[in-house]
Design an enzyme around this catalytic site. Structure first.
Site, PDB file in Angstrom:
ATOM      1  N   GLY A 287      13.071 -24.038 -51.115  1.00 30.44           N
ATOM      2  CA  GLY A 287      12.916 -25.093 -52.117  1.00 30.44           C
ATOM      3  C   GLY A 287      11.475 -25.465 -52.369  1.00 30.44           C
ATOM      4  O   GLY A 287      11.198 -26.549 -52.894  1.00 30.44           O
ATOM      5  N   CYS A 456      38.526 -40.880 -45.188  1.00 27.14           N
ATOM      6  CA  CYS A 456      38.227 -40.129 -46.409  1.00 27.14           C
ATOM      7  C   CYS A 456      39.479 -39.340 -46.763  1.00 27.14           C
ATOM      8  O   CYS A 456      40.429 -39.272 -45.984  1.00 27.14           O
ATOM      9  CB  CYS A 456      37.015 -39.211 -46.234  1.00 27.14           C
ATOM     10  SG  CYS A 456      37.291 -37.835 -45.107  1.00 27.14           S
TER      11      CYS A 456
END
EC number: 2.8.1.4
Length: 482
Positions: A287, A456
């Site tokens: 990156g 979740c």
């Protein structure tokens, strides 16, 4: 339920054989993901488009989510498909579905036709448009920039009326390009660069150099799993974790302060190159962006590249940080990155921005390269699909419960969007909503005399977050799986 998938236009400028191969791969990718997440949904390759159909609308939202996040797709059309008798029958069906949409507005009809008919596409547009103009008095035809565009497709004896059009990712189908190995840290840059190569059709494997212990690794695994699950779950990819703390310790002990940053990056590339060679992967992905930090000047990047024969790809090399962060927000990795610790920056207090080859080589002569070879040999390779299973094995002490015990508080750690779509309410139980990406910073402010049950939808993120909190010394957390 019916969707018409339009492949990315770049696919159709390829030769006939390549086009067929790419669309076949796209078809298989869609089918594999749909099959793993839904039931009774069929996928058909129709040469210039792909149809995804089902007799019910049960999995409408899930299928749309899959199609709009699968590489190689230009746009996705939601359609209503019916049979028709003649041109007038088409007009009547369009009037029934779209007449109310054009009241008080300008409109245009756009038609596409395949098969043998006694009318052309232009005649179809004129007939239907003229009929609508007469039937809806407040509407007015406007061919240039109308308020409403009515899209109609006729294939043999079938009429497809477009209900909605959704933008796809674009790019190439996953697996049409060669595999790459992404050096992922969990920050903004590595997540975005990984996504860009997924979008371009490469299966992205993830290599993580661990400088911050188990908590850091858990966070990076979350980002990697998210990217794979959201954009590339049709592919089997690997997550490789390398314990780089011994290498950092050797650098801190033996290398001159100003050279530490560049030499650390050179060690990253050497290790990643060895791993890529073992996996028969031709390229690394980073990156890095030009000038963003001291090690990312042109001179330093050249010295970093020179330590490996493996191709190093830097898709963000000319990007501004703001643009990187904006794309991270768009693809859903921003919240991970904001809470991810950064370790590389503390290595060198006065880093060089223009390293000299001779100095680097002199400093590296002090380095014991058997340490680097050993950490590569000890690297742990995991099927990314097993990250959820691994979290269970790595933290068997994280208790999972189906019922809420007395005085316990349920923490809904889903994103705000997921919570809004399906809020969690339990009679007689206090439910707090703290998104997973804020849990690490906000959990310590809660009443630690209480027990907290993390919730979740699938139980993956809750287990990973419970493990993370326990690594931080919080033992009052469990996983709630009703």
């Amino acid at each position: 339920m019916k969707f018409i998938v339009k492949p990315h236009p770049e696919i159709f400028v390829k030769s006939e054989s390549v086009r067929k191969r790419f669309t076949k791969i796209l078809e298989c990718n869609i089918r594999n993901i749909v099959k793993s997440r839904t039931e009774s949904v069929a996928v058909f390759n129709r040469r210039d488009h792909i149809e995804v159909t089902s007799e019910s609308d049960e999995f409408h939202a899930e299928v749309l989510e899959i199609l709009t996040h699968t590489p190689g797709i230009r746009h996705v059309l939601e359609v209503k498909q019916t049979e028709f008798k003649d041109l007038h029958d088409i007009y009547e069906q369009v009037l029934e579905l779209s007449g109310s949409l054009i009241e008080g507005k300008t409109f245009a009809v756009r038609a596409k036709r395949r098969g043998k008919h006694d009318f052309t596409s232009i005649e179809l547009e004129r007939y239907v448009g003229g009929g609508l103009n007469q039937a809806v008095e407040s509407a007015r035809v406007k061919l240039s920039k109308p308020d409403v565009t009515i899209n109609v497709e006729v294939t043999n004896d079938r009429l497809n009326q477009v209900l909605a059009s959704h933008k796809g990712l674009g790019g190439f189908p996953l697996g049409t390009q060669e595999d790459v190995l992404s050096l992922i840290s969990g920050g903004f840059d590595s997540g975005v660069s990984s996504y860009l190569h997924i979008k371009r059709g490469s299966k992205v494997h993830y290599c993580f150099f661990n400088l911050g212990g188990p908590a850091h690794e858990i966070g990076v695994k979350q980002v990697s799993h998210y990217l794979w699950n959201k954009y590339g779950s049709s592919a089997k990819v690997r997550f490789i974790s390398v314990d780089f703390e011994p290498v950092v310790a050797e650098i801190l002990e033996k290398v001159d302060d100003g050279q530490m940053g560049v030499i650390l990056k050179r060690m990253f590339m050497r290790a990643a190159g060895m791993i890529a060679q073992k996996m028969k992967i031709e390229a690394l992905v980073t990156g890095e962006a030009l000038g963003q930090v001291s090690s990312q000047t042109l001179t330093n990047l050249r010295h970093i590249d020179n330590v490996t024969d493996t191709l190093i790809l830097r898709p963000l090399i000319n990007w501004d940080k703001e643009d990187i962060v904006n794309l991270a927000r768009e693809i859903g990795t921003e919240d991970f990155a904001k809470t991810m610790p950064e370790y590389c920056g503390v290595i060198s207090k006065k880093p060089t921005v223009k390293a000299v080859k001779g100095k680097l080589e002199a400093e590296e002569q002090k380095f014991d390269f058997s340490i680097l070879e050993q950490v590569v040999q000890d690297a742990r390779m995991t099927d990314i699909r097993d990250i959820a299973k691994e979290s269970k094995q790595a933290a068997p002490e994280v208790e999972q419960v189906q019922a809420v015990e007395e005085h316990a508080i349920v923490l809904d750690i889903r994103s705000p969007e997921e919570e809004d779509d399906n809020s969690l309410e339990i009679d007689g139980v206090e439910v707090k909503h703290i998104p997973f990406y804020k849990l690490g910073t906000q959990f310590g402010d809660l009443d630690q005399a209480k027990t907290y049950l993390l919730y979740c939808d699938r139980g993956v993120m809750s287990r990973l977050q419970a493990l993370y909190l326990q690594e931080q010394g919080f033992n009052n957390v469990k996983v709630y799986r009703p």
